[in-house]
Design a protein around this motif. Structure first.
Motif, PDB file in Angstrom:
ATOM      1  N   ARG A   1       0.845  -1.196   0.000  1.00  0.00           N
ATOM      2  CA  ARG A   1       0.000   0.000   0.000  1.00  0.00           C
ATOM      3  C   ARG A   1       0.882   1.249   0.000  1.00  0.00           C
ATOM      4  O   ARG A   1       2.001   1.211   0.501  1.00  0.00           O
ATOM      5  N   PRO A   2       0.364   2.350  -0.541  1.00  0.00           N
ATOM      6  CA  PRO A   2       1.117   3.599  -0.450  1.00  0.00           C
ATOM      7  C   PRO A   2       1.512   3.866   1.013  1.00  0.00           C
ATOM      8  O   PRO A   2       0.686   3.697   1.914  1.00  0.00           O
ATOM      9  N   GLY A   3       2.759   4.233   1.228  1.00  0.00           N
ATOM     10  CA  GLY A   3       3.237   4.479   2.589  1.00  0.00           C
ATOM     11  C   GLY A   3       3.929   3.272   3.208  1.00  0.00           C
ATOM     12  O   GLY A   3       4.641   3.410   4.202  1.00  0.00           O
ATOM     13  N   ASP A   4       3.721   2.084   2.638  1.00  0.00           N
ATOM     14  CA  ASP A   4       4.368   0.888   3.174  1.00  0.00           C
ATOM     15  C   ASP A   4       5.883   0.942   2.931  1.00  0.00           C
ATOM     16  O   ASP A   4       6.337   1.451   1.907  1.00  0.00           O
ATOM     17  N   ALA A   5       6.625   0.368   3.874  1.00  0.00           N
ATOM     18  CA  ALA A   5       8.067   0.261   3.702  1.00  0.00           C
ATOM     19  C   ALA A   5       8.401  -1.042   2.990  1.00  0.00           C
ATOM     20  O   ALA A   5       7.767  -2.072   3.225  1.00  0.00           O
ATOM     21  N   VAL A   6       9.374  -0.977   2.103  1.00  0.00           N
ATOM     22  CA  VAL A   6       9.823  -2.151   1.343  1.00  0.00           C
ATOM     23  C   VAL A   6      11.324  -2.292   1.530  1.00  0.00           C
ATOM     24  O   VAL A   6      12.066  -1.314   1.408  1.00  0.00           O
TER      25      VAL A   6
END
Lengths: 338, 238
Positions: A280-285
Motif C-alpha cells: 500500500r502507499p506508505g508501506d516500507a519495502v
C-alpha cells in the motif's frame, strides 16, 4: 445453469485472469492479476483452472448480488467478507445462494482481494485473455449496475444455519506484515550503476501514492547511473527496477509498456511481484538480493503448494459431486446436494 | 533476395522469468533478433510465453516452472544455428503511406524540434517526409511502430516533463528514433504532427496492420483533410 453477478458497488474492481501472455509480441503488456498467487489460489479453491476469469478488487469496498446458487472463494488481502450478511472465511470455498449479496469491505493489510466463482465469469477476450488493458481501453472494468455472467451454478453445499466452515483446505496465505521484503536479482544493466548499485539494499524504501498496475514508485536512497548516452529501446521484463528520475525508484509491474530505454538495475522475482502487488502507499519495502536459480526454485516450490491444494480441492469436490475443474461442457457442472 | 545474415548472440539473465538476447554482429543484429523471435514463436516451446524483439536485442519471457533458463539458453543457441543454415528468403515488406498534419495543435513540439536542429519548421517537415522508414519493432504503447528517425543534424532530446496524455495518431521523434502512437497514452517524445488514420483495431489479429520490416512513408496533408480522413484505418498501399 448460468446467472449473473449484479454489481451494486464496484469500488475499484475488474474482471481479469493471469494475463495476456501473447500480448508482448504485439507490443501489449501482459497485465492480468497483480497478485498471481492469490488469483491462482482463488480459482483453485473455486474448482476452476488457475487462469479462469475472476474479480480483482483493489482497495475499495465491493458489493454484488447473485441470481443463482454459486460456489465462490475469496483470497488476497485480508478483508471483511460477508455473504447474505454472514461473515465468511477467506481462502476457503463458500456457498452462496441465489439472491444473496456478496460484500467485500475494509481491505486492510494488503491492497488487492480476489473473488473467484466456480465455472468462471463471462468477459470479452483479446489475444486469448480477458485481462483489462487501460492503455488500449480493453476489458471489463466494473461499474455500479454492471451484470457479469456467472457460467455455472452449484447448489449450496454448506448448511447456512450452522456457522461452521465446511472446508478447511488451509492454503498458505501471503505474509502481510510490514516492512515487506522483496527479493530481486541483479538486472542485466547493473554494471551501469557502478558502486551505487548496492544502495538498493542499504535502507528501506517507501511506496508512493503514484503507484499502480503499470509500476510502483518508491522513495529512498537512489542508486545512480554512472554511464550516459541514449539507450536503444529494449524489451523490459515485468519486475524491472529502473531509476528514471532523481526522485524515485520505478518497479515495473504487469501493466508495463513492453519496451523502454532505461537501464535495468535489478529485477524483482516472480514471487516478490505478488508481495509488491499487495503493498500500500506508505508501506516500507526492503529489497533483498537473490539469484535467479534460487528464485526459480522458490517459484517451483510455491507452485507445488498450489498443485497440492488443487489435488485436495479436486478430492473434496468430487466427493461432494462438484465438478472440480470448470470446462465448457455444461454436463460437467454437476450440482451438489446439501 | 536471399535470407538475412545471422549474428552470434549473447544471452543475459533478466530476472527469474526472462532472458535478454543481444545480437553482436554490426549489421545483422536487427535481422537476427527478429528472425530468432519468429523462430521461437513458430517453435511454440512449452513454457515460453512471449518474445519482444527490438533493435539489437530480444526479450524472451518464460515460466521457469515449465522450462529452465539453462534449457531455454540451449534452445536459443539451437535456433541461431538453424537460422544460420536456413536459406528461406525474407518476407517481402509491405508499404504504408501515412498522411500527417504537422505543427499547430497537431504537432505542438514542431517549433521546439526545429529550434534544436537550427532549422525552419518547414525543413523539419521536409526531412521527416523525405525518408523511407523501416519499422524496426513494435513498442509501447500498444504496438507502436518504432523506426529509425529522420536525417536530422542532431538527436532530439526527450521532453523534460513527459505529457500525461498524447493522442492516438501522434507522430513523434526522440533521440534518433521516430514513432506513431496507436493509442492515447502518456509520452515523453516530441510530437511534431498527427495522422488522422487509426492504427489499432481490437477486432483484428494482429491488432495493428504492420509488422517489423514493413515500410512507412509520411506525407503532409492540410489541416482541413484531418476530419475527412479521421477514423479510417491504416492499410498497406502495396
Amino acid at each position: 445453469m448460468s446467472g449473473v453477478l449484479q454489481v451494486r458497488r464496484a469500488g475499484n474492481s475488474q474482471v481479469t485472469d493471469l494475463g495476456r501472455f501473447r500480448g508482448p509480441r504485439f507490443g501489449l503488456p501482459v497485465n492480468g492479476a497483480l497478485d498471481q498467487w492469490s488469483a491462482r489460489a482463488a480459482n483453485i479453491l473455486a474448482g476452476n483452472d488457475d487462469d479462469a476469469a475472476l474479480v480483482e478488487i483493489t482497495a475499495l469496498d465491493f458489493t454484488a448480488a447473485t441470481t443463482s446458487d454459486l460456489l465462490i472463494a475469496v483470497t488476497g488481502s485480508p478483508a471483511t467478507v460477508r455473504v447474505g450478511g454472514r461473515p465468511v472465511r477467506q481462502w476457503e470455498p463458500v456457498s452462496v445462494r441465489a439472491g444473496e449479496t456478496i460484500r467485500v469491505t475494509g481491505i486492510t493489510g494488503g491492497l488487492r482481494t480476489y473473488l473467484a466463482v466456480h465455472g468462471s465469469l463471462g468477459a470479452p477476450r483479446l489475444l486469448g485473455s480477458c485481462a483489462p488493458d487501460t492503455v488500449i481501453g480493453f476489458g471489463l472494468r466494473l461499474a455500479d449496475g454492471h451484470e457479469v455472467a456467472t457460467l455455472a451454478s452449484v447448489r449450496p453445499i454448506r448448511q447456512p444455519y450452522f456457522d461452521l466452515p465446511l472446508f478447511r483446505l488451509g492454503p498458505r496465505r501471503p505474509d502481510f506484515t510490514a516492512p515487506r521484503t522483496v527479493c530481486v536479482t541483479d538486472g542485466p544493466d547493473v554494471d551501469e550503476f557502478g558502486d551505487s548499485a548496492h544502495l538498493l539494499f542499504e535502507a528501506p524504501y517507501v511506496v508512493s501514492a503514484r503507484s499502480n498496475h503499470i509500476g510502483l514508485r518508491l522513495g529512498g536512497e537512489l542508486p545512480e547511473r554512472q554511464s550516459s548516452g541514449e539507450v536503444l529501446s529494449r524489451g523490459v521484463p515485468v519486475g524491472a527496477v529502473e531509476v528514471p528520475s532523481r526522485d524515485e525508484l520505478l518497479v515495473l509491474h504487469r501493466g508495463r509498456g513492453v519496451t523502454a530505454g532505461y537501464p535495468v538495475l535489478a529485477v524483482v522475482t516472480s514471487l516478490s511481484l505478488d508481495t509488491l502487488a499487495q503493498a500500500r502507499p506508505g508501506d516500507a519495502v526492503i529489497f533483498r538480493k537473490t539469484g535467479t536459480a534460487e528464485a526459480a526454485a522458490a517459484l517451483r516450490a510455491a507452485r507445488a503448494e498450489l498443485d497440492t491444494l488443487r489435488r485436495t480441492v479436486n478430492t473434496v469436490f468430487s466427493a461432494l459431486g462438484v465438478a472440480a475443474r470448470a470446462d465448457n461442457d455444461p454436463a460437467a457442472h454437476v450440482a451438489a446436494g446439501a | 533476395m536471399g535470407s538475412s545474415p545471422v549474428a552470434p548472440v549473447l544471452v543475459h539473465e533478466s530476472g527469474d522469468s526472462a532472458l535478454r538476447v543481444v545480437a553482436t554482429g554490426p549489421d545483422a543484429a536487427w535481422s537476427t533478433v527478429h528472425r530468432l523471435a519468429d523462430w521461437l514463436d513458430a517453435a511454440g516451446a512449452d513454457g515460453v510465453h512471449g518474445v519482444v524483439p527490438t533493435y539489437d536485442s530480444l526479450l524472451v519471457e518464460f515460466d521457469p516452472t515449465l522450462i529452465s533458463a539453462r534449457q531455454l539458453r540451449a534452445f536459443l543457441q539451437l535456433g541461431v544455428r538453424q537460422l544460420a543454415n536456413d536459406a528461406t528468403p525474407d518476407r517481402a515488406p509491405r508499404e504504408f503511406d501515412v498522411p500527417v498534419v504537422y505543427g499547430g495543435s497537431y504537432g505542438p513540439d514542431l517549433a521546439a524540434v526545429a529550434q534544436i536542429q537550427g532549422l525552419d519548421p518547414e525543413d523539419v517537415i521536409n526531412l521527416h517526409c523525405a525518408k523511407t522508414y523501416v519499422i524496426r519493432c513494435l513498442g509501447a504503447p500498444a504496438g507502436s511502430p518504432m523506426m529509425d528517425g529522420p536525417d536530422f543534424p542532431v538527436p532530439v532530446p526527450r521532453l523534460k516533463d513527459p505529457r500525461l496524455s498524447v493522442p492516438a495518431g501522434a507522430v513523434a521523434v526522440a533521440g534518433r528514433q521516430a514513432v506513431i502512437a496507436p493509442a492515447t497514452a502518456p509520452g515523453g517524445w516530441q510530437v511534431i504532427g498527427q495522422t488522422p488514420l487509426s492504427l489499432l483495431d481490437l477486432a483484428r489479429e494482429p491488432l495493428v496492420p504492420y509488422a517489423p520490416g514493413d515500410i512507412i512513408r509520411f506525407h503532409r496533408v492540410a489541416e482541413s483533410a484531418f476530419d475527412m480522413l479521421s477514423g479510417r484505418s491504416l492499410a498497406a498501399s502495396r
